[in-house]
Motif scaffolding. Sequence first.
Motif, PDB file in Angstrom:
ATOM      1  N   ARG A 137       0.834  -1.208   0.000  1.00 43.33           N
ATOM      2  CA  ARG A 137       0.000   0.000   0.000  1.00 43.33           C
ATOM      3  C   ARG A 137       0.868   1.257   0.000  1.00 43.33           C
ATOM      4  O   ARG A 137       1.812   1.359   0.785  1.00 43.33           O
ATOM      5  N   GLY A 138       0.577   2.176  -0.923  1.00 43.56           N
ATOM      6  CA  GLY A 138       1.311   3.440  -0.952  1.00 43.56           C
ATOM      7  C   GLY A 138       2.576   3.413  -1.798  1.00 43.56           C
ATOM      8  O   GLY A 138       3.144   4.466  -2.094  1.00 43.56           O
ATOM      9  N   VAL A 159      -1.588  -3.698  -7.842  1.00 51.57           N
ATOM     10  CA  VAL A 159      -2.777  -2.844  -7.701  1.00 51.57           C
ATOM     11  C   VAL A 159      -3.630  -3.342  -6.534  1.00 51.57           C
ATOM     12  O   VAL A 159      -4.088  -2.558  -5.698  1.00 51.57           O
ATOM     13  N   SER A 160      -3.794  -4.659  -6.442  1.00 50.70           N
ATOM     14  CA  SER A 160      -4.642  -5.212  -5.359  1.00 50.70           C
ATOM     15  C   SER A 160      -4.022  -4.954  -3.992  1.00 50.70           C
ATOM     16  O   SER A 160      -4.723  -4.931  -2.987  1.00 50.70           O
ATOM     17  N   ARG A 161      -2.702  -4.756  -3.947  1.00 50.47           N
ATOM     18  CA  ARG A 161      -2.034  -4.446  -2.676  1.00 50.47           C
ATOM     19  C   ARG A 161      -2.104  -2.956  -2.337  1.00 50.47           C
ATOM     20  O   ARG A 161      -1.596  -2.526  -1.309  1.00 50.47           O
ATOM     21  N   GLY A 162      -2.664  -2.173  -3.241  1.00 43.28           N
ATOM     22  CA  GLY A 162      -2.806  -0.746  -2.964  1.00 43.28           C
ATOM     23  C   GLY A 162      -1.655   0.097  -3.484  1.00 43.28           C
ATOM     24  O   GLY A 162      -1.486   1.255  -3.072  1.00 43.28           O
ATOM     25  N   ALA A 163      -0.863  -0.456  -4.396  1.00 44.36           N
ATOM     26  CA  ALA A 163       0.249   0.307  -4.972  1.00 44.36           C
ATOM     27  C   ALA A 163      -0.227   1.106  -6.183  1.00 44.36           C
ATOM     28  O   ALA A 163      -1.234   0.762  -6.812  1.00 44.36           O
ATOM     29  N   THR A 164       0.512   2.171  -6.489  1.00 47.31           N
ATOM     30  CA  THR A 164       0.331   2.866  -7.767  1.00 47.31           C
ATOM     31  C   THR A 164       1.272   2.185  -8.746  1.00 47.31           C
ATOM     32  O   THR A 164       2.469   2.044  -8.479  1.00 47.31           O
ATOM     33  N   ASP A 266      -9.898 -10.048  -8.532  1.00 47.66           N
ATOM     34  CA  ASP A 266      -8.873  -9.008  -8.459  1.00 47.66           C
ATOM     35  C   ASP A 266      -7.735  -9.340  -9.421  1.00 47.66           C
ATOM     36  O   ASP A 266      -6.897  -8.489  -9.727  1.00 47.66           O
TER      37      ASP A 266
END
Length: 299
Positions: A137-138, A159-164, A266
């Motif tokens: 994430r982040g 993406v599913s982990r919250g990354a850009t 996902d």
Amino acid sequence: MKALQFSAYGGPEVLTVGDAPEPHAGPGQVRVQVRAAGLNPLDWKLRAGYLSQGAPLEGPGRTGFEAAGVVDEVGEGVTGTAIGDDVFGLGNATHAELAVLDAWAAKPASVDWAVAAGAGVAVETAIRGLDLLGVGRGSTVLVDGGAGGVGAVAVQIAVSRGATVVASAGEANQGYLTEIGALPVLYGEGLAERVRAVAPQGLDAVLDVAGKTPPTTLASMVADPAQALTIAQFDLGDSGIRLTTGGEIDRAAALAEGARLLQSNDLVVKVQTFPLERAREAVEISESGHVRGKLVLLP
Ligand SMILES: NC(=O)c1ccc[n+]([C@@H]2O[C@H](COP(=O)([O-])OP(=O)(O)OC[C@H]3O[C@@H](n4cnc5c(N)ncnc54)[C@H](OP(=O)(O)O)[C@@H]3O)[C@@H](O)[C@H]2O)c1
């Protein structure tokens, strides 16, 4: 049993479908009746003799490093998996009616056989790469080669982990990258500038799954070159970037994570299927180096 094989190293023309001895599950392994088996670049590298270091081929060569199927033999020491279970995972010589797997996960009922078959190597490799880079994430990560087998899976898991996720591909795959949640850029000369334009905040990590961008360029895109990791190039000079070839993670756990993501949609793996008898056509596409998603053989 029927299997894809070759009796000399060479081009796709050396591949034939013929009779091969039935394999058996050793300790810690299962045997499956193969419903579908994925194709990977490693298959043609093996068949072309690139992995033999000049040694002649001994006995018929066999390809295939992943499959999905129904367990029909369980090796000593295996717990939690029984005859009749639907599984997918990693093994050797999987382009056949029967194959032995050494790492696997349960195939969710909603996931197509061909999708599960094509997910094994890509999921394990993508999770290994993202974990080694600490992508979560982040994070902002570049997946260089984001439309291929490993790349498209790495993009979606990040993406599913919250990354850009910024990802590179050729012109034809820019729309596909957007579809799977990445900020698309064209690969090739000027890549670093194009990445900066879409991710002015900078990159925390670079995952090279294509092996085409010079290691020094990959290194220049992150503050610490060790935050650039490749799975596909070996001559890294003094760039400081890292290479992973396997062994760093629990493969069964990675496959189970992949199964969960497939079940929840996902993770979507685009597949193109071919009957085993038409494997050469699939192999020729794989060797072109411009695969979108995965190629899968049906025995
Ligand atoms: N180390 C390991 O553990 C490990 C594991 C699995 C695979 N691998 C290796 O990783 C590589 C990729 O495997 P794969 O299954 O993902 O292959 P693949 O499905 O054949 O995909 C290749 C991708 O590379 C892209 N590409 C071509 N030229 C490029 C360039 N100049 N810059 C960036 N991307 C480019 C293509 O995009 P376009 O179609 O848009 O041109 C295509 O999507 C292979 O060399 C394979 O042997 C290593």
